[in-house]
Design a protein around this motif. Structure first.
Motif, PDB file in Angstrom:
ATOM      1  N   UNK A 181     -28.566  32.888   1.938  1.00 40.50           N
ATOM      2  CA  UNK A 181     -29.371  31.834   2.562  1.00 40.50           C
ATOM      3  C   UNK A 181     -29.485  30.611   1.656  1.00 40.50           C
ATOM      4  N   UNK A 182     -29.805  30.846   0.380  1.00 43.63           N
ATOM      5  CA  UNK A 182     -30.019  29.728  -0.537  1.00 43.63           C
ATOM      6  C   UNK A 182     -28.724  29.051  -0.957  1.00 43.63           C
ATOM      7  N   UNK A 183     -27.666  29.822  -1.181  1.00 39.04           N
ATOM      8  CA  UNK A 183     -26.410  29.233  -1.640  1.00 39.04           C
ATOM      9  C   UNK A 183     -25.771  28.330  -0.585  1.00 39.04           C
ATOM     10  N   UNK A 184     -26.126  28.549   0.682  1.00 38.68           N
ATOM     11  CA  UNK A 184     -25.622  27.667   1.743  1.00 38.68           C
ATOM     12  C   UNK A 184     -26.236  26.273   1.654  1.00 38.68           C
ATOM     13  N   UNK A 185     -27.442  26.188   1.080  1.00 42.66           N
ATOM     14  CA  UNK A 185     -28.152  24.919   1.032  1.00 42.66           C
ATOM     15  C   UNK A 185     -28.127  24.254  -0.343  1.00 42.66           C
ATOM     16  N   UNK A 186     -27.828  25.009  -1.391  1.00 44.38           N
ATOM     17  CA  UNK A 186     -27.828  24.453  -2.743  1.00 44.38           C
ATOM     18  C   UNK A 186     -26.588  23.607  -3.000  1.00 44.38           C
ATOM     19  N   UNK A 187     -26.684  22.590  -3.888  1.00 44.40           N
ATOM     20  CA  UNK A 187     -25.486  21.841  -4.266  1.00 44.40           C
ATOM     21  C   UNK A 187     -24.496  22.734  -5.000  1.00 44.40           C
ATOM     22  N   UNK A 188     -23.254  22.314  -5.081  1.00 44.97           N
ATOM     23  CA  UNK A 188     -22.190  23.187  -5.592  1.00 44.97           C
ATOM     24  C   UNK A 188     -22.343  23.541  -7.070  1.00 44.97           C
ATOM     25  N   UNK A 189     -23.165  22.777  -7.819  1.00 43.73           N
ATOM     26  CA  UNK A 189     -23.330  23.082  -9.249  1.00 43.73           C
ATOM     27  C   UNK A 189     -24.578  23.921  -9.524  1.00 43.73           C
ATOM     28  N   UNK A 190     -25.193  24.471  -8.472  1.00 44.67           N
ATOM     29  CA  UNK A 190     -26.297  25.434  -8.617  1.00 44.67           C
ATOM     30  C   UNK A 190     -26.023  26.610  -7.685  1.00 44.67           C
ATOM     31  N   UNK A 191     -26.197  27.826  -8.181  1.00 48.43           N
ATOM     32  CA  UNK A 191     -26.004  29.013  -7.347  1.00 48.43           C
ATOM     33  C   UNK A 191     -27.001  30.105  -7.745  1.00 48.43           C
ATOM     34  N   UNK A 192     -27.502  30.811  -6.723  1.00 52.26           N
ATOM     35  CA  UNK A 192     -28.296  32.017  -6.946  1.00 52.26           C
ATOM     36  C   UNK A 192     -27.335  33.187  -7.069  1.00 52.26           C
ATOM     37  N   UNK A 193     -27.493  33.997  -8.117  1.00 54.37           N
ATOM     38  CA  UNK A 193     -26.559  35.090  -8.388  1.00 54.37           C
ATOM     39  C   UNK A 193     -27.083  36.448  -7.936  1.00 54.37           C
ATOM     40  N   UNK A 194     -28.410  36.575  -7.786  1.00 57.23           N
ATOM     41  CA  UNK A 194     -28.980  37.845  -7.364  1.00 57.23           C
ATOM     42  C   UNK A 194     -30.485  37.751  -7.258  1.00 57.23           C
ATOM     43  N   UNK A 195     -31.103  38.790  -6.707  1.00 53.05           N
ATOM     44  CA  UNK A 195     -32.558  38.829  -6.595  1.00 53.05           C
ATOM     45  C   UNK A 195     -33.056  40.238  -6.867  1.00 53.05           C
ATOM     46  N   UNK A 196     -34.345  40.331  -7.189  1.00 51.58           N
ATOM     47  CA  UNK A 196     -34.937  41.634  -7.490  1.00 51.58           C
ATOM     48  C   UNK A 196     -36.425  41.585  -7.165  1.00 51.58           C
TER      49      UNK A 196
END
Length: 432
Positions: A181-196
């Motif tokens: 969900x978040x990686x679809x909206x974030x700019x290409x130089x920011x990414x979420x790698x996982x959650x806990x």
């Protein structure tokens, strides 16, 4: 004719009365607070007659159907979650968004969170915390933040958040795919790698056991052995006030513990030169601490300073004031990891593949840019057909002034005195 008019007037009064009753029902409906822009009134007598309102039950059904379509954030379940984030910091004014500069990594993350309706409320409401506050230009492949996010599960299904439960598969199954969900909206130089999932008393900053930084550099003519011997003197708990940018207003203890220090080569090469990396691991770090450490190590690697300088600067009783020197550049610095007890970040297989594909594409893109710069570098080399270049007058290399002979910055005590005097002036003149 008069009797027909009287009949119509009575009909209009009846309809207006019905309209008032239905408006009252609608105003008491949960959805009415969320949809204040909906017109609950009914216009002329002709419009009223065209509505075909039959029974109270039918009206109640319509209201229920309407409330199902519009659902406020406070009606959703929430859970406290840690997110693992990576970013390439070159175009950002640091991680934190508390200053006036934009863009920051934090501001971009919150834009994505708000756009995807994963959050509702202020940072305080969300119990937001971050592990590291990286500066302008600094990157990370292991930053961690924590906050309340909208959940697909009921509150009873999200677990109590005890560390022993983090490994239970049930805590993850059926949940929203936060990474996708978040990686679809974030700019290409920011990414979420996982959650806990984490307990509500968890703090990304204070629950962190250790942080690890890497600083990349080209070896050139540096004496790696001398740098390595000097760097090992940082291991252990020391007062690092001479290896940081002092913030006397907020930081009153400069003791920090370094648990690991290494220097090793990378696979990347440029002609005869090779890329190396300094790895520093510790429980916590001061403002600009890593860049100051690396700057002094570079002076030692160039043979301009002795490895003994580290012990001298760590002795803050003898050297209470930091000598003036320039920090190492920010771009090569990376926050490699933030380590916690019992946290295991997860990512769906689809989101992991999308993340790997994205990073591969970015790597290839930067490789192409590197190849173009390399072509320009080669084209500038002299060949038989090149014109003879005019020689400039030789310039003297800047003379090195030993650190212990340089001017010093104010000591912590001197900074505190200055801050206290400024506070007294503000109290006397609050409007100034």
């Amino acid at each position: 004719m008069q009797s027909e008019l009287d009949s119509l007037r009575l009909r209009v009064k009846d309809l207006e009365s019905e309209n008032a009753r239905l408006s009252s029902l609608l105003s008491n409906c949960k959805c009415s607070k969320e949809c204040r822009n909906v017109d609950t009134g009914i216009g002329s007598a002709e419009e009223i007659q065209g509505l075909k309102l039959h029974t109270d039950d039918k009206m109640n059904q319509k209201v229920k159907g309407f409330s199902n379509k519009i659902r406020s954030m406070h009606q959703y379940s929430k859970r406290y979650v840690a997110l693992k984030v990576m970013y390439f910091g070159q175009r950002f004014f640091g991680f934190a968004s508390e200053g006036q500069m934009d863009p920051t990594i934090e501001s971009e993350i919150f834009r994505a969170l708000e756009k995807t309706r994963l959050i509702d409320g202020t940072k305080k409401d969300l119990q937001y915390s971050r592990c590291g506050r990286t500066d302008k230009g600094v990157s990370s492949v292991g930053q961690v933040i924590s906050l309340f996010l909208r959940s697909k599960l009921n509150d009873a299904d999200t677990g109590s958040g005890c560390p022993q439960e983090f490994q239970m598969k049930e805590l993850y199954e059926g949940e929203l795919d936060y990474v996708r969900i978040l990686n679809k909206e974030l700019p290409k130089d920011i990414r979420v790698m996982g959650w806990c999932p984490v307990p509500v008393d968890f703090s990304s900053r204070f629950s962190c056991l250790s942080r690890e930084y890497k600083y990349f550099f080209w070896r050139e003519n540096l004496n790696i052995k001398a740098m390595e011997n000097a760097g090992k003197k940082f291991i252990g708990e020391h007062d690092f006030r001479n290896f940081c940018k002092m913030d006397a207003a907020n930081v009153h203890s400069f003791k920090r513990c370094i648990t690991e220090f290494k220097i090793f080569p990378c696979a990347e090469r440029f002609d005869e030169d090779q890329l190396w990396v300094v790895k520093i691991k510790g429980t916590a770090f001061l403002w600009h601490q890593v860049r100051c450490i690396v700057a002094v190590l570079f002076l030692i690697g160039k043979g301009l300073e002795s490895p003994d300088l580290i012990e001298i600067l760590l002795d803050t009783e003898k050297i209470p004031k930091k000598p003036q020197y320039v920090m190492a550049p920010e771009i090569p610095l990376v926050l490699q990891s933030c380590n916690f007890e019992a946290l295991k970040f997860v990512c769906s297989s689809g989101s992991r593949k999308a993340l790997l594909d994205h990073l591969e594409m970015e790597c290839k893109s930067y490789k192409i840019q590197s190849a173009i710069f390399h072509e320009a570098f080669l084209s500038c080399s002299l060949s038989e057909n090149d014109e003879i270049l005019l020689e400039d007058k030789p310039k003297k290399p800047p003379s090195h002034i030993p650190l212990m002979l340089r001017p010093t910055e104010p000591s912590y005590e001197e900074r505190c005195v200055k801050l206290n005097s400024q506070l007294k002036v503000k109290k006397k003149n609050p409007l100034s």
